[in-house]
Design an enzyme around this catalytic site. Structure first.
Site, PDB file in Angstrom:
ATOM      1  N   CYS A 158      -2.557 -15.671   5.367  1.00 41.13           N
ATOM      2  CA  CYS A 158      -1.479 -16.455   5.983  1.00 41.13           C
ATOM      3  C   CYS A 158      -1.526 -16.498   7.507  1.00 41.13           C
ATOM      4  CB  CYS A 158      -0.127 -15.930   5.510  1.00 41.13           C
ATOM      5  SG  CYS A 158      -0.008 -15.863   3.714  1.00 41.13           S
ATOM      6  N   HIS A 283       7.841 -15.620  10.975  1.00 40.25           N
ATOM      7  CA  HIS A 283       7.022 -15.749   9.768  1.00 40.25           C
ATOM      8  C   HIS A 283       7.953 -15.981   8.580  1.00 40.25           C
ATOM      9  CE1 HIS A 283       3.483 -15.498   7.350  1.00 40.25           C
ATOM     10  NE2 HIS A 283       3.914 -14.456   6.674  1.00 40.25           N
ATOM     11  N   HIS A 317       5.855 -21.954   2.114  1.00 37.57           N
ATOM     12  CA  HIS A 317       4.835 -21.122   2.753  1.00 37.57           C
ATOM     13  C   HIS A 317       3.490 -21.778   2.486  1.00 37.57           C
ATOM     14  CE1 HIS A 317       2.545 -18.065   4.453  1.00 37.57           C
ATOM     15  NE2 HIS A 317       3.016 -16.998   3.833  1.00 37.57           N
TER      16      HIS A 317
END
Length: 388
Positions: A158, A283, A317
């Protein structure tokens, strides 16, 4: 030290590709998630952040390039093609690099072909292993654009998309390239959705970062590309901070020390103090452990007065694309003078330190924005962008 500027930006996600619409949705709290069972085999339909626009066709004949992931990257490239062609005319194709972050590449296409193989005993002609290689999006863009400088992929889960921007800055500062096309792209696939489901990290509702009621992530897909060069423009990449806490293969270090290290390193690299940051893109995955760690780290570095938000309730995400997509949101916020709304139910988790979750703000003056990306294995990065 050579200064590096983000000269052009293009992004496409569940919010669409029109930056005016993206801005309005980020301010008004209007996500565009879809409910689908396409990417998992059991249970209820899950909210996913699907790109619903028609994608540009692949301009090359070789079958290895024909993946949805490359289509998404190519669609994002369309709006900055004139700028890319101008770069080639100015610097020459040998002086331009491409760095693209991804974590799924073309796995979704090969999932389909593997299913056919399981049923028929033979792979279809459309199958090519190269579709799922992590360097495929960068190599495809290099071939499609005729760029001959360094072309490579970054796959650090990520943090990949943000790491691509950091790599681009190093290529320019080292003198290897005069300009770099950098960013991230990831598309939805069963491997990802079912994998996160097995970790019990998927929410069956819209994700709810930093709420006491948070239940996990929504998976999304996106592409975001930048042209990065020494040529001065409105937005500069002034700070990069990276850390690797290696606490656990999937869980973050609960102390937040890895996140603290990369945020403070980015501030030091930018030569600014925490109070100079006007917006912090978290995040903010809405998992129990990530939000706990990040709240602790942000509170320690910034206190609770720095406006911040997670934009994942809007975009999902997007994994390998997330770092580039959220840098693009910061780029847009700096250019347009707004702070994205933190979209949640407003139910504070008393076990988390207080941070400055934003209700959204427009027509404001922003100079510095910081974007956090934290990945499996404790692979962390913070980027700081400055409006010149």
């Amino acid at each position: 030290m050579t200064r590096c500027f983000l000269n052009s930006m293009s992004m496409i996600s569940a919010l669409g590709a029109d930056t005016s619409d993206v801005k309005n949705r980020l301010l008004s709290g209007l996500p565009k998630l879809a409910f689908s069972q396409k990417y998992h085999s059991a249970g209820n339909a899950l909210p996913i952040a699907l790109v619903q626009e028609a994608l540009a066709p692949i301009p090359l004949d070789d079958q290895k390039w024909h993946s949805r992931n490359n289509q998404l990257a190519w669609t994002a490239a369309q709006s900055i093609l004139p700028d890319i062609q101008a770069l080639i005319s100015t610097f020459g194709k040998e002086r331009i690099g491409i760095v693209i972050g991804t974590s799924t590449s073309g796995i979704s296409d090969n999932e389909h072909d593997m299913h056919i193989n399981a049923q028929s005993g033979a792979l279809p002609d459309s199958y090519h292993y190269g579709k799922q290689e992590m360097g495929a999006p960068a190599s495809f863009l290099g071939a499609a654009l005729g760029v001959c400088g360094p072309v490579f992929g970054v796959s650090t889960a990520c943090s990949s998309g943000a790491k691509a921007l950091a790599s681009a800055r190093r290529l320019i500062r080292s003198g290897v390239c005069d300009a770099v096309i950098a960013g991230g792209v990831d598309t939805l696939c069963k491997l990802t959705v079912q994998g996160f489901s097995s970790l019990e990290a998927i929410s069956e509702e819209q994700c709810n970062p930093f709420s006491v009621n948070r239940k996990g992530i929504n998976i999304g897909e996106a592409a975001a590309l930048f042209i990065i060069s020494k040529d001065k423009s409105d937005i500069e990449l002034v700070g990069v901070g990276e850390s690797s806490d290696a606490h656990h293969i999937s869980a973050p270090d609960p102390s937040g020390q890895g996140a603290i290290r990369c945020m403070t390193a980015a501030l030091k690299d930018a030569n600014i103090t925490p109070d100079k940051i006007h917006y912090l893109n978290l995040h903010g995955t809405a998992t129990q452990l990530n939000d706990q760690m990040e709240a602790k780290a942000v509170a320690e570095v910034f206190g609770n007065n720095t406006p911040c938000s997670s934009t994942k309730p809007f975009t999902g995400h997007t994994l390998g694309a997330a770092g580039a997509l959220e840098a693009a949101i910061c780029w847009l916020a700096l250019k347009e003078g707004f702070i994205p709304k933190h979209l949640w139910d407003g139910c504070h988790d008393d076990s988390l330190p207080s941070i400055g979750l934003s209700e959204g703000e427009q027509n404001c003056t922003l100079q510095y924005a910081l974007s956090n990306s934290f990945a499996f294995g404790g692979n962390n990065i913070s980027l700081i962008l400055r409006k010149v």
